[in-house]
Write a protein that holds these residues in place. Structure first.
Motif, PDB file in Angstrom:
ATOM      1  N   ARG A  39     -35.490 -27.333  11.871  1.00 16.21           N
ATOM      2  CA  ARG A  39     -34.655 -27.132  10.679  1.00 16.21           C
ATOM      3  C   ARG A  39     -33.597 -28.235  10.685  1.00 16.21           C
ATOM      4  NH1 ARG A  39     -31.646 -21.818  11.150  1.00 16.21           N
ATOM      5  NH2 ARG A  39     -30.522 -23.002  12.696  1.00 16.21           N
ATOM      6  N   THR A  40     -33.390 -28.862   9.527  1.00 18.58           N
ATOM      7  CA  THR A  40     -32.404 -29.931   9.399  1.00 18.58           C
ATOM      8  C   THR A  40     -31.491 -29.640   8.220  1.00 18.58           C
ATOM      9  OG1 THR A  40     -34.032 -31.520  10.222  1.00 18.58           O
ATOM     10  CG2 THR A  40     -32.113 -32.427   9.092  1.00 18.58           C
ATOM     11  N   THR A  41     -30.191 -29.748   8.457  1.00 17.92           N
ATOM     12  CA  THR A  41     -29.218 -29.599   7.382  1.00 17.92           C
ATOM     13  C   THR A  41     -28.557 -30.954   7.164  1.00 17.92           C
ATOM     14  OG1 THR A  41     -28.835 -27.295   7.951  1.00 17.92           O
ATOM     15  CG2 THR A  41     -27.162 -28.371   6.588  1.00 17.92           C
ATOM     16  N   ALA A  42     -28.692 -31.481   5.969  1.00 17.47           N
ATOM     17  CA  ALA A  42     -28.146 -32.800   5.645  1.00 17.47           C
ATOM     18  C   ALA A  42     -26.628 -32.712   5.482  1.00 17.47           C
ATOM     19  CB  ALA A  42     -28.779 -33.331   4.364  1.00 17.47           C
ATOM     20  N   PRO A  43     -25.918 -33.678   6.030  1.00 15.40           N
ATOM     21  CA  PRO A  43     -24.468 -33.692   5.822  1.00 15.40           C
ATOM     22  C   PRO A  43     -24.122 -34.252   4.440  1.00 15.40           C
ATOM     23  CG  PRO A  43     -25.124 -35.511   7.229  1.00 15.40           C
ATOM     24  CD  PRO A  43     -26.365 -34.705   6.946  1.00 15.40           C
ATOM     25  N   VAL A  44     -23.096 -33.687   3.836  1.00 15.96           N
ATOM     26  CA  VAL A  44     -22.591 -34.170   2.553  1.00 15.96           C
ATOM     27  C   VAL A  44     -21.199 -34.732   2.815  1.00 15.96           C
ATOM     28  CG1 VAL A  44     -21.893 -33.530   0.214  1.00 15.96           C
ATOM     29  CG2 VAL A  44     -23.899 -32.466   1.257  1.00 15.96           C
ATOM     30  N   SER A  45     -21.030 -36.018   2.550  1.00 18.17           N
ATOM     31  CA  SER A  45     -19.731 -36.663   2.770  1.00 18.17           C
ATOM     32  C   SER A  45     -18.856 -36.520   1.537  1.00 18.17           C
ATOM     33  CB  SER A  45     -19.925 -38.143   3.087  1.00 18.17           C
ATOM     34  OG  SER A  45     -20.650 -38.293   4.281  1.00 18.17           O
ATOM     35  N   HIS A  46     -17.575 -36.308   1.766  1.00 17.29           N
ATOM     36  CA  HIS A  46     -16.616 -36.249   0.668  1.00 17.29           C
ATOM     37  C   HIS A  46     -15.253 -36.685   1.186  1.00 17.29           C
ATOM     38  CE1 HIS A  46     -16.136 -32.349   2.663  1.00 17.29           C
ATOM     39  NE2 HIS A  46     -14.908 -32.328   2.179  1.00 17.29           N
ATOM     40  N   ARG A  47     -14.376 -37.014   0.264  1.00 15.66           N
ATOM     41  CA  ARG A  47     -13.036 -37.441   0.631  1.00 15.66           C
ATOM     42  C   ARG A  47     -12.009 -36.489   0.048  1.00 15.66           C
ATOM     43  NH1 ARG A  47     -12.885 -43.975   0.293  1.00 15.66           N
ATOM     44  NH2 ARG A  47     -13.288 -44.155   2.512  1.00 15.66           N
ATOM     45  N   VAL A  48     -10.934 -36.348   0.767  1.00 14.87           N
ATOM     46  CA  VAL A  48      -9.807 -35.561   0.292  1.00 14.87           C
ATOM     47  C   VAL A  48      -8.825 -36.536  -0.344  1.00 14.87           C
ATOM     48  CG1 VAL A  48      -7.921 -34.057   1.005  1.00 14.87           C
ATOM     49  CG2 VAL A  48     -10.165 -33.843   2.086  1.00 14.87           C
ATOM     50  N   GLY A  49      -8.345 -36.212  -1.550  1.00 20.42           N
ATOM     51  CA  GLY A  49      -7.480 -37.132  -2.297  1.00 20.42           C
ATOM     52  C   GLY A  49      -6.239 -37.589  -1.549  1.00 20.42           C
ATOM     53  N   ASP A  51      -5.961 -38.007   1.647  1.00 20.44           N
ATOM     54  CA  ASP A  51      -6.314 -38.714   2.887  1.00 20.44           C
ATOM     55  C   ASP A  51      -7.503 -39.633   2.626  1.00 20.44           C
ATOM     56  OD1 ASP A  51      -6.664 -39.554   5.488  1.00 20.44           O
ATOM     57  OD2 ASP A  51      -7.456 -37.632   6.202  1.00 20.44           O
ATOM     58  N   PRO A  52      -7.272 -40.780   2.002  1.00 20.98           N
ATOM     59  CA  PRO A  52      -8.372 -41.676   1.646  1.00 20.98           C
ATOM     60  C   PRO A  52      -8.882 -42.540   2.804  1.00 20.98           C
ATOM     61  CG  PRO A  52      -6.317 -42.598   0.893  1.00 20.98           C
ATOM     62  CD  PRO A  52      -5.987 -41.255   1.498  1.00 20.98           C
ATOM     63  N   SER A  53      -8.327 -42.370   4.013  1.00 20.08           N
ATOM     64  CA  SER A  53      -8.698 -43.258   5.110  1.00 20.08           C
ATOM     65  C   SER A  53     -10.030 -42.898   5.773  1.00 20.08           C
ATOM     66  CB  SER A  53      -7.589 -43.276   6.169  1.00 20.08           C
ATOM     67  OG  SER A  53      -7.426 -41.979   6.717  1.00 20.08           O
ATOM     68  N   HIS A  54     -10.490 -41.695   5.613  1.00 23.90           N
ATOM     69  CA  HIS A  54     -11.792 -41.350   6.188  1.00 23.90           C
ATOM     70  C   HIS A  54     -12.457 -40.227   5.384  1.00 23.90           C
ATOM     71  CE1 HIS A  54      -9.250 -38.283   8.134  1.00 23.90           C
ATOM     72  NE2 HIS A  54     -10.369 -37.591   8.312  1.00 23.90           N
ATOM     73  N   ASP A  55     -13.753 -40.111   5.585  1.00 28.52           N
ATOM     74  CA  ASP A  55     -14.476 -39.062   4.857  1.00 28.52           C
ATOM     75  C   ASP A  55     -14.644 -37.827   5.731  1.00 28.52           C
ATOM     76  OD1 ASP A  55     -16.382 -40.047   6.608  1.00 28.52           O
ATOM     77  OD2 ASP A  55     -17.995 -40.071   5.138  1.00 28.52           O
ATOM     78  N   ARG A  56     -14.920 -36.738   5.083  1.00 25.98           N
ATOM     79  CA  ARG A  56     -15.183 -35.474   5.766  1.00 25.98           C
ATOM     80  C   ARG A  56     -16.630 -35.094   5.488  1.00 25.98           C
ATOM     81  NH1 ARG A  56      -9.736 -32.565   6.341  1.00 25.98           N
ATOM     82  NH2 ARG A  56      -8.331 -34.263   5.817  1.00 25.98           N
ATOM     83  N   ARG A  57     -17.141 -34.211   6.300  1.00 25.31           N
ATOM     84  CA  ARG A  57     -18.548 -33.818   6.144  1.00 25.31           C
ATOM     85  C   ARG A  57     -18.669 -32.309   6.041  1.00 25.31           C
ATOM     86  NH1 ARG A  57     -22.684 -37.751   8.514  1.00 25.31           N
ATOM     87  NH2 ARG A  57     -21.587 -39.702   8.222  1.00 25.31           N
TER      88      ARG A  57
END
Length: 167
Positions: A39-49, A51-57
């Motif tokens: 079973r594989t769950t794909a990560p979805v990347s997003h950014r918090v307004g 904190d634009p320095s890195h993405d979250r998953r």
């Protein structure tokens, strides 16, 4: 923590060569090999307004890989019958009422007791090999195979750890 609560003197994990496979309620004869249940769950990347320095998953779409099953060629028509429900030159099209099957995979301990059981839900055949390449210069067994697509997998938690007794 004990790895085997019902059998605290057991230290060895279960072996990969002791298993049974059922198509619905029918035990399939001569199974020699089965691919991994993954079973594989794909990560979805997003950014918090703020904190634009890195993405979250976050977890995204979960998928289950296809499973390949192999066995020696016999007169048991289970593989061919199921594959024919998806595609047949005699009656083209899919047999809609029954082309999907639930598959049960039982992992056995060395005494032949069911130790773990997994249910593969709403499976259907995407690839069928009736005969392998044949070669008179070898002494190998003729192997047929099915590749099945799996919608989802669950562990049958109603199957308890077997109590192993001394001989």
């Amino acid at each position: 923590m004990v790895d085997f609560p019902n059998n605290p003197t057991r230290y060895d994990p279960y072996k990969a060569f002791m298993f049974q496979i059922y198509f619905g309620s029918e035990l399939v004869a001569g199974m020699s090999k089965m691919g991994a249940l993954t079973r594989t769950t794909a990560p979805v990347s997003h950014r918090v307004g703020g904190d634009p320095s890195h993405d979250r998953r976050s977890p995204g779409l979960t998928t289950y890989t296809s499973v390949t099953m192999e066995r020696g060629v016999t007169h048991d028509p289970a593989f061919e019958d199921w594959a024919t429900k998806v595609s047949s030159p005699i009656s083209p099209g899919i047999s809609l009422p029954d082309f999907r099957k639930d598959v049960t995979v039982n992992l056995l301990n060395e005494a032949g007791q069911v130790a773990l059981s997994y249910l593969l839900h709403r499976c259907w055949v995407s690839e069928y090999t009736a005969l392998p390449a044949l070669d008179a210069a070898t002494a190998g067994t003729a192997i047929q195979s099915l590749k099945i697509e799996v919608e989802y997998i669950t562990r049958d938690i109603a199957v308890p750890e077997p109590t192993e007794t001394a001989v």
